[in-house]
Motif scaffolding. Structure first.
Motif, PDB file in Angstrom:
ATOM      1  N   VAL A  44       0.805  -1.235   0.000  1.00 56.22           N
ATOM      2  CA  VAL A  44       0.000   0.000   0.000  1.00 56.22           C
ATOM      3  C   VAL A  44       0.835   1.281   0.000  1.00 56.22           C
ATOM      4  CG1 VAL A  44      -1.946  -1.163   1.140  1.00 56.22           C
ATOM      5  CG2 VAL A  44      -0.273   0.075   2.539  1.00 56.22           C
ATOM      6  N   ALA A  45       2.160   1.160   0.134  1.00 56.92           N
ATOM      7  CA  ALA A  45       2.995   2.367   0.199  1.00 56.92           C
ATOM      8  C   ALA A  45       3.430   2.794  -1.209  1.00 56.92           C
ATOM      9  CB  ALA A  45       4.211   2.104   1.089  1.00 56.92           C
ATOM     10  N   LYS A  51       9.907   0.195   1.754  1.00 58.32           N
ATOM     11  CA  LYS A  51       9.176  -0.996   1.296  1.00 58.32           C
ATOM     12  C   LYS A  51       9.079  -1.033  -0.231  1.00 58.32           C
ATOM     13  CE  LYS A  51       4.577  -1.341   2.349  1.00 58.32           C
ATOM     14  NZ  LYS A  51       3.450  -1.814   3.190  1.00 58.32           N
ATOM     15  N   ASP A  83      -5.254  -2.237   2.677  1.00 60.99           N
ATOM     16  CA  ASP A  83      -4.993  -3.021   3.889  1.00 60.99           C
ATOM     17  C   ASP A  83      -6.214  -3.731   4.447  1.00 60.99           C
ATOM     18  OD1 ASP A  83      -3.171  -0.265   5.253  1.00 60.99           O
ATOM     19  OD2 ASP A  83      -5.240  -0.209   4.624  1.00 60.99           O
ATOM     20  N   ALA A 101       1.854  -3.840   7.539  1.00 58.25           N
ATOM     21  CA  ALA A 101       2.422  -3.478   8.834  1.00 58.25           C
ATOM     22  C   ALA A 101       2.204  -4.680   9.755  1.00 58.25           C
ATOM     23  CB  ALA A 101       1.722  -2.242   9.377  1.00 58.25           C
ATOM     24  N   LYS A 104      -0.932  -5.492  11.726  1.00 61.31           N
ATOM     25  CA  LYS A 104      -2.143  -5.917  11.039  1.00 61.31           C
ATOM     26  C   LYS A 104      -2.311  -7.438  11.084  1.00 61.31           C
ATOM     27  CE  LYS A 104      -2.074  -1.754   8.218  1.00 61.31           C
ATOM     28  NZ  LYS A 104      -1.681  -1.103   6.977  1.00 61.31           N
ATOM     29  N   ASN A 156      10.309   0.184   8.099  1.00 62.93           N
ATOM     30  CA  ASN A 156       9.697   1.408   7.572  1.00 62.93           C
ATOM     31  C   ASN A 156      10.282   2.612   8.305  1.00 62.93           C
ATOM     32  OD1 ASN A 156       8.089   3.317   6.375  1.00 62.93           O
ATOM     33  ND2 ASN A 156       6.231   2.773   7.481  1.00 62.93           N
ATOM     34  N   ARG A 180      -5.572   8.890  13.673  1.00 52.64           N
ATOM     35  CA  ARG A 180      -5.660   7.683  12.841  1.00 52.64           C
ATOM     36  C   ARG A 180      -4.488   6.755  13.158  1.00 52.64           C
ATOM     37  NH1 ARG A 180      -2.085   4.801   9.170  1.00 52.64           N
ATOM     38  NH2 ARG A 180      -3.477   3.283   8.226  1.00 52.64           N
ATOM     39  N   HIS A 182      -2.962   2.487  12.214  1.00 61.01           N
ATOM     40  CA  HIS A 182      -3.158   1.364  11.282  1.00 61.01           C
ATOM     41  C   HIS A 182      -3.918   0.222  11.933  1.00 61.01           C
ATOM     42  CE1 HIS A 182       0.037  -0.327  13.574  1.00 61.01           C
ATOM     43  NE2 HIS A 182       1.038   0.190  12.892  1.00 61.01           N
ATOM     44  N   PHE A 203      -4.748   2.886   5.108  1.00 59.24           N
ATOM     45  CA  PHE A 203      -3.652   3.808   4.774  1.00 59.24           C
ATOM     46  C   PHE A 203      -4.022   4.695   3.584  1.00 59.24           C
ATOM     47  CE2 PHE A 203       0.654   4.426   2.763  1.00 59.24           C
ATOM     48  CZ  PHE A 203       1.136   5.287   3.734  1.00 59.24           C
ATOM     49  N   ASN A 220       2.947   8.046  11.766  1.00 58.48           N
ATOM     50  CA  ASN A 220       3.587   7.197  10.758  1.00 58.48           C
ATOM     51  C   ASN A 220       5.069   7.506  10.691  1.00 58.48           C
ATOM     52  OD1 ASN A 220       3.665   5.231   8.607  1.00 58.48           O
ATOM     53  ND2 ASN A 220       1.492   5.720   8.312  1.00 58.48           N
ATOM     54  N   TYR A 247       7.256  -3.988   8.850  1.00 63.22           N
ATOM     55  CA  TYR A 247       6.404  -4.844   8.020  1.00 63.22           C
ATOM     56  C   TYR A 247       6.780  -6.316   8.159  1.00 63.22           C
ATOM     57  CZ  TYR A 247       5.917  -0.402   5.473  1.00 63.22           C
ATOM     58  OH  TYR A 247       5.708   0.902   5.130  1.00 63.22           O
TER      59      TYR A 247
HETATM   60  C1  SIN Z   1       2.374   1.111   5.068  1.00 65.74           C
HETATM   61  O1  SIN Z   1       3.425   1.754   5.073  1.00 65.74           O
HETATM   62  O2  SIN Z   1       2.235   0.038   4.523  1.00 65.74           O
HETATM   63  C2  SIN Z   1       1.172   1.686   5.743  1.00 65.74           C
HETATM   64  C3  SIN Z   1       1.309   1.658   7.193  1.00 65.74           C
HETATM   65  C4  SIN Z   1       0.055   2.215   7.820  1.00 65.74           C
HETATM   66  O3  SIN Z   1      -1.048   1.723   7.547  1.00 65.74           O
HETATM   67  O4  SIN Z   1       0.190   3.152   8.606  1.00 65.74           O
END
Ligand code: SIN
Length: 340
Positions: A44-45, A51, A83, A101, A104, A156, A180, A182, A203, A220, A247
């Protein structure tokens, strides 16, 4: 969660264990051969993050070492899965590699939230010693019971807090802010303990939530804060480093087990090179992102001193103590020792 895992695996159960059922061709399926495969890797980044660059390194290494027999399609920025659906997608075999992450994954094993224990990890060396050691590997192996296989941890960065209301210098400044995260119980209780409220938002939906004012702030890594352009919708940044954004690289276990040994070895070597790339990039990108944020001058920055951090540490110590007891004690003890 295990019932969910079982339900998601059922569609694969009749397909046999050969790799062709989930992305590989039977061609070259002898142990001495590299198999012909197409691997979908979703995250997702942005590409220009530790990453993102590690994922591109993995693609480069795999395609080069397999002389093009294996193709890796990288889907960044939630283009394939966000995510909220990437974990189910990898369990179902619809994507071969995801890089969420670690927190999760806490629905499968609470200890994945270890990176959110307040002020748990001291620096990059501490993280690497834990992740490369027995305890890190033991943590990844807990995914085996859920139709997944953990291939590596990727970095990260330490997490910092932005908001559009107030300069955060001490714990009381967070009072009443909506932050917010994750997701994960520890990080949410961290904010509760500081008088803030927290909410889990995907994210790729966070920028909009900040812009609309649904939330006041978020936490973050510096690289994510810069590449997601949060400075456009946030006024304050506090360099807190209270938790770590780390991650886990996760694949579908049935797919992996269906690959021959030579193919697995090639992918494992490429994963090692990609992990090193992520580690090499993490500090360099953070410095670059911090410079960009400062040069843009849109966001006011507060850098917490060690003394300031101690106040946050004390205010959230009950959260550390409560959740440390709930984690796998062997992994936790080794993780603490890795910092000595
Ligand atoms: C990510 O870097 O993959 C997102 C991390 C997040 O959801 O804060």
């Amino acid at each position: 969660m295990s019932l969910l895992s079982l339900a998601l695996l059922l569609p694969l159960a009749g397909c046999g264990s050969d790799a062709s059922s989930v992305g590989a061709s039977k061609e070259g399926n002898k142990d001495s051969d590299i198999q012909k495969l197409e691997i979908k890797l979703s995250h997702v980044a942005s590409d220009n993050t530790p990453k993102g660059l590690a994922a591109l390194k993995f693609k480069e290494m795999v395609e080069e070492k397999s002389a093009g027999k294996i193709k890796v399609k990288v889907f960044p920025s939630g283009q394939l899965y966000g995510d909220n659906d990437e974990i189910e997608a990898v369990q179902a075999g619809n994507v071969q590699i995801i890089i969420p992450a670690a927190a999760k994954l806490s629905g499968f094993e609470e200890t994945f939230e270890i990176f959110d224990l307040p002020f748990m990890f001291k620096n990059e060396e501490h993280l690497r010693a834990f992740e490369d050691g027995e305890a890190g590997q033991q943590l990844l192996a807990t995914l085996d019971n859920h139709g997944m296989k953990g291939l590596a941890f990727w970095p990260n960065g330490f997490k910092h807090i932005t908001n559009n209301k107030v300069a955060i210098n001490e714990p009381k400044d967070l009072k009443s802010l909506k932050i917010r995260t994750h997701g994960g119980q520890i990080i949410n209780e961290f904010y509760d303990a500081l008088g803030a409220s927290s909410t889990k938002i995907a994210f790729n939906e966070t920028y909009q939530a900040l812009q609309l004012g649904t939330i006041d702030g978020q936490e973050n890594s510096i690289v994510n804060i810069e590449t997601q352009k949060y400075g456009e919708v946030q006024n304050h940044l506090t360099i807190a480093g209270h938790a770590r954004s780390e991650y886990a690289v996760v694949t579908n276990k049935q797919w992996w087990d269906g690959l021959n040994k030579e193919t697995q070895a090639l992918l494992t070597d490429a994963m090692k090179a990609a992990t090193e790339e992520g580690r090499k990039q993490v500090e360099e990108l953070e410095t670059g992102s911090m410079e960009k944020i400062k040069n843009e001058g849109k966001i006011k920055i507060v850098e917490l001193s060690d003394k300031d951090k101690e106040k946050f540490k004390q205010a959230t110590k009950p959260i550390f103590d409560k959740w440390a007891k709930k984690m796998n004690q062997e992994i936790l003890t080794k993780a603490i020792e890795a910092g000595n």
